[in-house]
Design an enzyme around this catalytic site. Structure first.
Site, PDB file in Angstrom:
ATOM      1  CG  ASP A   1      13.734  40.470  35.661  1.00 20.81           C
ATOM      2  OD1 ASP A   1      14.661  41.001  35.944  1.00 20.81           O
ATOM      3  OD2 ASP A   1      13.525  39.770  34.723  1.00 20.81           O
TER       4      ASP A   1
ATOM      5  CG  ASP B   1      12.815  36.356  31.712  1.00 19.43           C
ATOM      6  OD1 ASP B   1      13.563  36.920  32.338  1.00 19.43           O
ATOM      7  OD2 ASP B   1      12.928  35.002  31.542  1.00 19.43           O
TER       8      ASP B   1
ATOM      9  CG  ASP C   1      17.037  39.204  33.639  1.00 19.45           C
ATOM     10  OD1 ASP C   1      17.796  39.185  34.454  1.00 19.45           O
ATOM     11  OD2 ASP C   1      16.235  38.308  33.177  1.00 19.45           O
TER      12      ASP C   1
END
Length: 637
Positions: free
Chosen positions: A517, A513, A318
């Site tokens: 996600d 995080d 990410d």
């Protein structure tokens, strides 16, 4: 193995060894009665506990234990007039078991070490008074006072004061981290200077240390695939060894050996073929690696995640809050009617309750300009798009604008779309009333961490983001990523599909995080939560938790996982090789029972010690990587 982790077991081992030595000395001195008495004591102290364990396993678990093989071999030696060899076998078996259990205890002490980090008492502010209370009585909303040198009793947020904190107990970060009003602090970290007022955000049962304890406990209880295989192999092989020894006894008789000689050689084969070293070689390495990783601020949820990470050659990341700081900065704003303060007041109002880093940047910009946000009602978050509110007010990216029927280019704000920045459009219904350009920056450790992963054999490093392509390319270029490794304009479902396509080339790890996600973390072969001290949703979905936001820790965790896999292979090759040599000696070269005992127990201890080398190889933090913050709110982009 003989259960000798407690004090009584240790004394039994000492008695067994001492009695064996006394019997040996008496035998050499010709004192047969004393030697016999000493050997009987050795058999009782070393054989009875092992026999009890073997019978318990046989009748309660319907499993043949390795202890049973050792007891049978010792009794067989005594039956053929070789009580000395049987006593030596039990003595070395006891010593080996003691060394193994003591060594394995070192790897299990991570939970105890975490428990000792917790302060028992805290200073609670009640009006103008400060009273001392037990930490477990603190509840969310309470305010505690932290004086210099004090440990943080529970997770909280600073409401008054500023200072530096030592967060090495949680994140493994060696350098102090500056904290001020609004920043999170975590249980068991140390306030180095300044007086802080901290508002409790979690009860003790849900604190960072409590979650770390649960993770370590679950990791040690969970069985890695190789551990499950070694258990499966050990049980079935033990049956085979016992049956093979009986067949060997009959074969030696058929070859002309007398009963005593045949029984002695069968007992030697029983010891030589025992799979103890094979069975213990895998858990010794796994537990050592889990403990070494925990000391470095990397928590594995089990040996399976550790083994999987070792074989990962593709990583997906990410962007916001993982590869970047997640601390966005507002570069410029514009209003369609020219009234920028009014537009920013609306924008800060609708973003008032969002935890996204971009929302925090917009609120900070309004506060810096002295603009009071206009409260918004009925606010609803739309992951990877933005937020909407009652009165048709909305703020978000181009996807949300299109869904609302708005065209930013038609409202005189075309220039924003051309910048390599994240643009937040503000609108009411189908009309765009303003925009803000927000930029994030890569973490100082990200480029170094990605480079270390490439050096470690990783062939693909994919960056995934919901941001536009120009924004992603700017960040990717700074991180040294190839153009084909940059993926932009992704929805959460797109990330899952992309990870699924990457698995065609091998195992994939996803590092994230934030709230959105979770699906990608679950879809990857191993999910890794970045900055897990502050991201509950990501932590639940991930198999690995990086308590620090230092990307070099990920490269270190990957290196440790690969080293663990290497040591497991070394242990298995050595254990199986030693077994082949000893069995061959017992079958074809009349190997003496004492040598079989020494070879078997020595090999067992060696594989344990080889696994324990991982305890001396913890997660390292390169000195060139600047300190990172330890926690933040979950990201949504």
């Amino acid at each position: 193995m003989i259960p000798i982790s407690d004090r009584a077991g240790l004394w039994l081992t000492i008695v067994t060894v001492a009695a064996t030595l006394v019997g040996l000395a008496a035998h050499w001195a010709g004192a047969g009665q004393i030697a016999l008495a000493a050997w009987v004591l050795a058999y009782l102290a070393g054989g009875v506990p092992a026999g009890q364990d073997a019978l318990r396993a046989l009748f309660t678990e319907r499993a043949l234990d390795i202890d049973l093989l050792m007891v049978i071999a010792a009794l067989a030696a005594a039956a053929v007039g070789a009580p000395l060899e049987g006593a030596v076998l039990l003595a070395l078996f006891s010593v080996s078991g003691t060394l193994e259990d003591r060594a394995m205890d070192r790897a299990r002490r991570a939970v105890e070490a975490l428990m000792q980090l917790r302060p028992d008492f805290a200073l609670l502010r009640r009006g103008d008074e400060v009273v001392e209370v037990r930490s477990e009585t603190l509840m969310p909303g309470d305010v505690v006072v932290l004086r210099p040198g004090a440990r943080v009793p529970v997770d909280g947020r600073i409401v008054s004061g500023a200072g530096s904190l030592d967060e090495s107990t949680i994140t493994g970060e060696s350098l102090p981290v500056s904290r001020a009003i609004g920043d999170q602090v975590f249980e068991a970290t140390v306030n180095l200077n300044g007086v802080l007022d901290v508002e409790v955000t979690r009860p003790l049962a849900d604190s960072t240390v409590a979650r770390m304890i649960r993770l370590v406990t679950e990791a040690q209880a969970a069985r890695a695939p190789s551990e499950r295989f070694s258990d499966w192999f050990g049980q079935r092989y033990t049956v085979a060894v016992l049956g093979g020894s009986i067949i060997a006894y009959l074969a030696f008789l058929a070859l002309g050996h007398d009963m005593d000689s045949a029984l002695y050689r069968a007992a030697t084969l029983l010891v030589a073929a025992s799979p103890c070293a094979v069975v213990i070689s895998v858990p010794a390495a796994i537990l050592s690696a889990l403990s070494a990783a925990a000391r470095g601020g990397v928590l594995f949820k089990g040996g399976g995640a550790l083994e999987t990470l070792a074989s990962v050659r593709s990583f997906a990341f990410d962007k916001t809050g993982t590869l970047t700081t997640g601390k966005a900065e507002v570069r410029r704003i514009a209003a369609a009617d020219g009234d920028e303060p009014a537009m920013l007041a609306l924008l800060a109002g609708i973003e008032a309750h969002s935890e996204h880093p971009i929302a925090a940047a917009l609120r900070a910009e309004a506060a810096e300009r002295g603009i009071v946000p206009v409260p918004a009602t009925g606010v609803m978050a739309h992951p990877s798009e933005g937020v909407t509110a009652d009165g048709e007010l909305w703020a978000g990216n181009r996807r949300l604008a299109a869904r609302m029927g708005a065209d930013p280019a038609a409202d005189g704000l075309r220039g924003f779309d051309e910048a390599s920045e994240t643009v937040v459009w503000l609108g009411r219904g189908a009309r765009v009333i303003g925009a803000a350009a927000v930029a994030d920056r890569p973490r100082t450790s990200s480029r170094q961490g990605l480079a270390q992963l490439r050096q470690g054999g990783v062939h693909t490093l994919a960056m995934m983001t919901g941001d536009r392509r120009p924004v992603a390319e700017r960040i990717g270029a700074e991180l040294g990523l190839r153009e084909d490794e940059i993926h932009a304009d992704l929805m959460p479902a797109d990330k899952v599909e992309l990870i699924a396509s990457m698995t065609a080339d091998g195992r994939v790890a996803y590092v994230g995080d934030g709230v959105n996600d979770a699906a990608a973390l679950a879809r990857a072969d191993v999910g890794i939560a970045m900055g897990a001290a502050g991201s509950d949703v990501a932590l639940q979905a991930a198999g690995v938790a990086l308590m620090s936001e230092d990307m070099t820790r990920l490269a270190e965790a990957h290196r440790l996982a690969r080293r663990t896999a290497t040591i497991i292979r070394q242990n298995l090759v050595f254990a199986l090789g030693a077994m082949v040599v000893l069995v061959s000696g017992a079958l074809f070269w009349d190997l003496p029972l004492p040598l079989a005992v020494i070879g078997h127990e020595g090999g067992t201890v060696l594989v344990v010690l080889n696994g324990l080398r991982l305890l001396a190889d913890p997660i390292r933090r390169p000195s060139s990587a600047p300190a990172q913050g330890a926690g933040k709110a979950p990201a949504m982009a």
